[in-house]
Design a protein around this motif. Structure first.
Motif, PDB file in Angstrom:
ATOM      1  N   PHE A 197      32.782  29.499 -29.801  1.00 23.48           N
ATOM      2  CA  PHE A 197      32.025  30.534 -29.092  1.00 23.48           C
ATOM      3  C   PHE A 197      31.485  32.019 -29.435  1.00 23.48           C
ATOM      4  O   PHE A 197      32.951  31.907 -29.993  1.00 23.48           O
ATOM      5  CB  PHE A 197      33.106  31.043 -27.516  1.00 23.48           C
ATOM      6  N   PHE A 226      31.490  36.962 -24.159  1.00 27.47           N
ATOM      7  CA  PHE A 226      31.666  35.893 -24.184  1.00 27.47           C
ATOM      8  C   PHE A 226      30.283  34.907 -24.077  1.00 27.47           C
ATOM      9  O   PHE A 226      29.789  35.153 -23.623  1.00 27.47           O
ATOM     10  CB  PHE A 226      32.742  34.278 -23.768  1.00 27.47           C
ATOM     11  N   GLY A 227      29.951  34.227 -25.062  1.00 27.33           N
ATOM     12  CA  GLY A 227      28.447  33.336 -24.749  1.00 27.33           C
ATOM     13  C   GLY A 227      29.090  31.742 -23.959  1.00 27.33           C
ATOM     14  O   GLY A 227      30.071  31.599 -23.745  1.00 27.33           O
ATOM     15  N   LYS A 228      28.020  30.517 -23.771  1.00 31.53           N
ATOM     16  CA  LYS A 228      28.076  29.750 -23.148  1.00 31.53           C
ATOM     17  C   LYS A 228      29.170  29.009 -23.934  1.00 31.53           C
ATOM     18  O   LYS A 228      29.853  27.592 -23.713  1.00 31.53           O
ATOM     19  CB  LYS A 228      27.555  29.188 -22.344  1.00 31.53           C
ATOM     20  N   GLY A 229      28.559  29.090 -25.145  1.00 32.00           N
ATOM     21  CA  GLY A 229      29.192  27.843 -26.028  1.00 32.00           C
ATOM     22  C   GLY A 229      28.491  26.900 -26.405  1.00 32.00           C
ATOM     23  O   GLY A 229      27.642  26.998 -25.916  1.00 32.00           O
ATOM     24  N   TYR A 281      40.472  35.242 -17.538  1.00 32.36           N
ATOM     25  CA  TYR A 281      38.152  34.642 -17.989  1.00 32.36           C
ATOM     26  C   TYR A 281      39.292  33.399 -16.520  1.00 32.36           C
ATOM     27  O   TYR A 281      39.392  32.752 -16.704  1.00 32.36           O
ATOM     28  CB  TYR A 281      38.531  34.808 -19.076  1.00 32.36           C
ATOM     29  N   LYS A 322      36.512  30.002 -16.416  1.00 29.58           N
ATOM     30  CA  LYS A 322      35.956  29.512 -16.553  1.00 29.58           C
ATOM     31  C   LYS A 322      35.126  28.167 -16.206  1.00 29.58           C
ATOM     32  O   LYS A 322      36.057  27.442 -15.874  1.00 29.58           O
ATOM     33  CB  LYS A 322      36.204  28.843 -18.701  1.00 29.58           C
ATOM     34  N   GLN A 344      29.312  27.087 -18.645  1.00 32.31           N
ATOM     35  CA  GLN A 344      29.216  28.888 -18.443  1.00 32.31           C
ATOM     36  C   GLN A 344      30.215  29.206 -19.458  1.00 32.31           C
ATOM     37  O   GLN A 344      30.970  28.923 -20.099  1.00 32.31           O
ATOM     38  CB  GLN A 344      29.420  29.277 -17.153  1.00 32.31           C
ATOM     39  N   ALA A 345      29.927  30.829 -20.190  1.00 30.16           N
ATOM     40  CA  ALA A 345      30.391  31.211 -20.895  1.00 30.16           C
ATOM     41  C   ALA A 345      31.676  31.957 -19.543  1.00 30.16           C
ATOM     42  O   ALA A 345      32.039  32.151 -18.322  1.00 30.16           O
ATOM     43  CB  ALA A 345      29.575  32.344 -20.644  1.00 30.16           C
ATOM     44  N   PRO A 346      33.696  31.970 -20.585  1.00 22.03           N
ATOM     45  CA  PRO A 346      34.037  32.428 -19.505  1.00 22.03           C
ATOM     46  C   PRO A 346      34.249  33.807 -18.935  1.00 22.03           C
ATOM     47  O   PRO A 346      33.524  34.566 -20.391  1.00 22.03           O
ATOM     48  CB  PRO A 346      35.192  33.421 -21.022  1.00 22.03           C
TER      49      PRO A 346
END
Lengths: 111, 113
Positions: free
Chosen positions: A90, A101-104, B35, B37, B41-43
């Motif tokens: 991430f 954060f990005g989606k990973g 957060y 999750k 999807q992003a956290p």
């Protein structure tokens, strides 16, 4: 708006190959940039961070990332991956307290 | 010790029932985060406490509540769970003065049926 884009949801590489995971961010202030890694059944762990100075930062386990301000990018690199690097990575940006954060990117390393 | 602990690790809840998730840290961090999750999807930041001050994101303001009775503990409360609340909930802490890294717990996986 603040955001992080990781364009590659999944990446598969062979053990010993080089790696680049891409990250682009949008942030209105001075960004502080991070890469986190999540191994199976574990929490997110810090891999490396950039605050200022040398745009190439070194992290744990041979990872490094380069901050390119003109491109709003913070790509993660490793010269030679190991099967144990298989995990989700991430990218994140913050200016003070809000972390975005990005989606990973899910990395699979084939032995 | 740089551990953030979350309980429970897994939670099964019925639609309409309340859910309470707990997080603790022993690093004397002034800021604690929650957060959400979901897969692919992003956290998503729900809220964070800076000391005793709660900051909630605008789009989740009414859906989640939280309390921080002392520096070490922080809870996340859902008054009436809906199917859309099924997700992994990640707790993290940091020393804000460090503009620092987040230390994450292993997460609490909530499944609402």
């Amino acid at each position: 708006a603040q955001s992080v884009t990781q364009p590659d949801a999944r990446v598969t590489v062979s053990e010993g190959a080089s790696l680049q995971l891409r990250c682009k961010y949008s942030y209105s202030g001075t960004p502080y940039l991070f890469w986190y890694v999540q191994y199976p059944r574990q929490g997110l762990q810090l891999l490396l961070k950039y605050y200022s100075g040398d745009p190439v930062v070194q992290g744990v386990n041979g990872f490094e990332a380069e901050f390119i301000k003109s491109n709003s990018s913070f790509h993660l690199r490793k010269a030679s991956v190991h099967w144990s690097d298989s995990a989700v990575y991430f990218c994140a940006v913050t200016g003070y307290q809000n972390f975005y954060f990005g989606k990973g990117t899910s990395l699979t390393v084939i032995p | 010790d740089t551990t953030v602990k979350q309980n429970p690790r897994y939670k099964l809840a019925r639609v309409g029932k309340p859910v309470n998730l707990i997080c603790s840290q022993t690093m004397n961090h002034d800021t604690m985060y929650w957060y959400q999750k979901k897969p692919n999807q992003a956290p998503k930041l729900l809220l964070f406490y800076y000391d005793k001050i709660l900051n909630r994101e605008a789009d989740t303001f009414e859906k989640f509540q939280s309390s921080r009775p002392n520096n070490s503990f922080c809870s996340l409360y859902i008054g009436s769970a809906g199917l859309e609340y099924s997700a992994m909930y990640l707790c993290a802490s940091s020393r804000s003065a460090n503009t620092g890294q987040l230390y994450f717990g292993e997460g609490s996986k909530l499944t609402v049926l």
